[in-house]
Scaffold this motif. Structure first.
Motif, mmCIF file in Angstrom:
data_model
loop_
_atom_site.group_PDB
_atom_site.id
_atom_site.type_symbol
_atom_site.label_atom_id
_atom_site.label_comp_id
_atom_site.label_asym_id
_atom_site.label_seq_id
_atom_site.Cartn_x
_atom_site.Cartn_y
_atom_site.Cartn_z
ATOM 1 N N ILE A 1 2.583 6.906 0.215
ATOM 2 C CA ILE A 1 2.721 7.392 1.549
ATOM 3 C C ILE A 1 3.727 6.471 2.330
ATOM 4 O O ILE A 1 3.639 5.173 2.141
ATOM 5 N N PRO B 1 5.861 3.987 4.910
ATOM 6 C CA PRO B 1 5.059 2.656 5.400
ATOM 7 C C PRO B 1 4.729 3.121 7.055
ATOM 8 O O PRO B 1 4.054 2.685 7.653
ATOM 9 N N GLU B 2 5.735 3.976 7.545
ATOM 10 C CA GLU B 2 5.484 4.468 9.031
ATOM 11 C C GLU B 2 4.134 4.857 9.452
ATOM 12 O O GLU B 2 4.032 4.976 10.406
ATOM 13 N N LYS B 3 3.696 5.392 8.426
ATOM 14 C CA LYS B 3 2.356 6.065 8.547
ATOM 15 C C LYS B 3 1.137 5.024 8.604
ATOM 16 O O LYS B 3 -0.020 5.523 8.990
ATOM 17 N N PHE B 4 1.248 3.768 8.190
ATOM 18 C CA PHE B 4 0.123 2.701 7.989
ATOM 19 C C PHE B 4 -0.125 1.979 9.457
ATOM 20 O O PHE B 4 0.749 1.753 10.067
ATOM 21 N N ILE C 1 2.154 1.673 -3.340
ATOM 22 C CA ILE C 1 1.235 2.208 -4.620
ATOM 23 C C ILE C 1 0.906 3.715 -4.419
ATOM 24 O O ILE C 1 0.613 4.306 -5.282
ATOM 25 N N THR C 2 0.550 4.067 -2.978
ATOM 26 C CA THR C 2 -0.012 5.225 -2.724
ATOM 27 C C THR C 2 1.181 6.386 -2.564
ATOM 28 O O THR C 2 0.822 7.634 -2.430
ATOM 29 N N ALA D 1 0.822 -1.357 0.110
ATOM 30 C CA ALA D 1 -0.121 0.067 -0.032
ATOM 31 C C ALA D 1 0.832 1.194 -0.169
ATOM 32 O O ALA D 1 0.687 2.203 -0.692
#
Lengths: 62, 62, 62, 62, 62, 62
Positions: E33, E35-38, E30-31, E27
């Motif tokens: 953003i 990874p630490e924000k997920f 693809i986006t 994710a």
């Protein structure tokens, strides 16, 4: 206090009213919890926002 | 990492900012988890998409 | 009829009571909706069931 | 029958198609559940409807 | 700040760690953003608590 | 592909089977979507994890 949430594609207002009435009555009868305790949340999603089997619903319905 | 989700009818931007600030601060104080770990998701629903006691909220508020 | 959902790691019963009381009061004051209309759902998750930045919370807290 | 829900800011249709395809394929490989059993729901939220650390995402991105 | 929620039957700890790692990485790529924000939330449900086509999953798997 | 989620206090297996069967059949009839497309997720919560009007359900039922 039970909450019933529906995630699905867009519906007419009439169908939403029928769903709220029917699902609340059914769930109340089965559980014995009075109907006035039920909340129903209808989360309508665009067909671009629903994936089935790895494909967007909007592609599957072409 | 806690997630607070609100499902409710539409709100002004100002009220959303107040909710995010206040609920985060209070949940942080009660749980001891730092505020920067909290995510708040506000899911605004039309009154035709909320059912209470088997009726649409839009009908109840007529 | 607003629904506030919390997804987070396990809490004591006392903290859950405080969260329900405080978040309901706050959200009621900000939105003007009476407190008795609010439902709070607390979804407690094991630390093996929460991922932050691609890692399980249970690994991050070792 | 697994359901994968994404709550996030708005995305292009192309990114949504990629997310649905990739997350379904990977979750299917890891769990051994066939891809056609997976449903993905993408819940796009305005930046005024996401709070991080007590502030609206729309304010944080100013 | 995106939240990925999985609702599905029980999984081993190892598969949960793999899902969190892989879905976050996918994710994020693809986006765009980081990874630490997920956040990933895994909501494991008993087979008596999942219905498919009107039947409990526990009955369908007999 | 519609998903119906129930958040409520614990239920017997028999009532869960009835809810899945009845809600699926009725939602299918109202929407015209075949029953085999419906997923129902039942999220049972302890009475300490449900708040109504600012109080825990476990306190309200004393």
């Amino acid at each position: 206090m039970p909450v019933i949430t529906l995630d699905m594609a867009a519906l007419t207002r009439e169908k939403k009213a029928q769903l709220v009435q029917t699902l609340t009555r059914n769930a109340s009868e089965i559980t014995g919890i009075p109907p006035e305790k039920f909340i129903v949340l209808i989360n309508e999603l665009e067909r671009d926002n629903i994936g089935v089997g790895g494909e967007l619903l909007s592609d599957l319905m072409k």
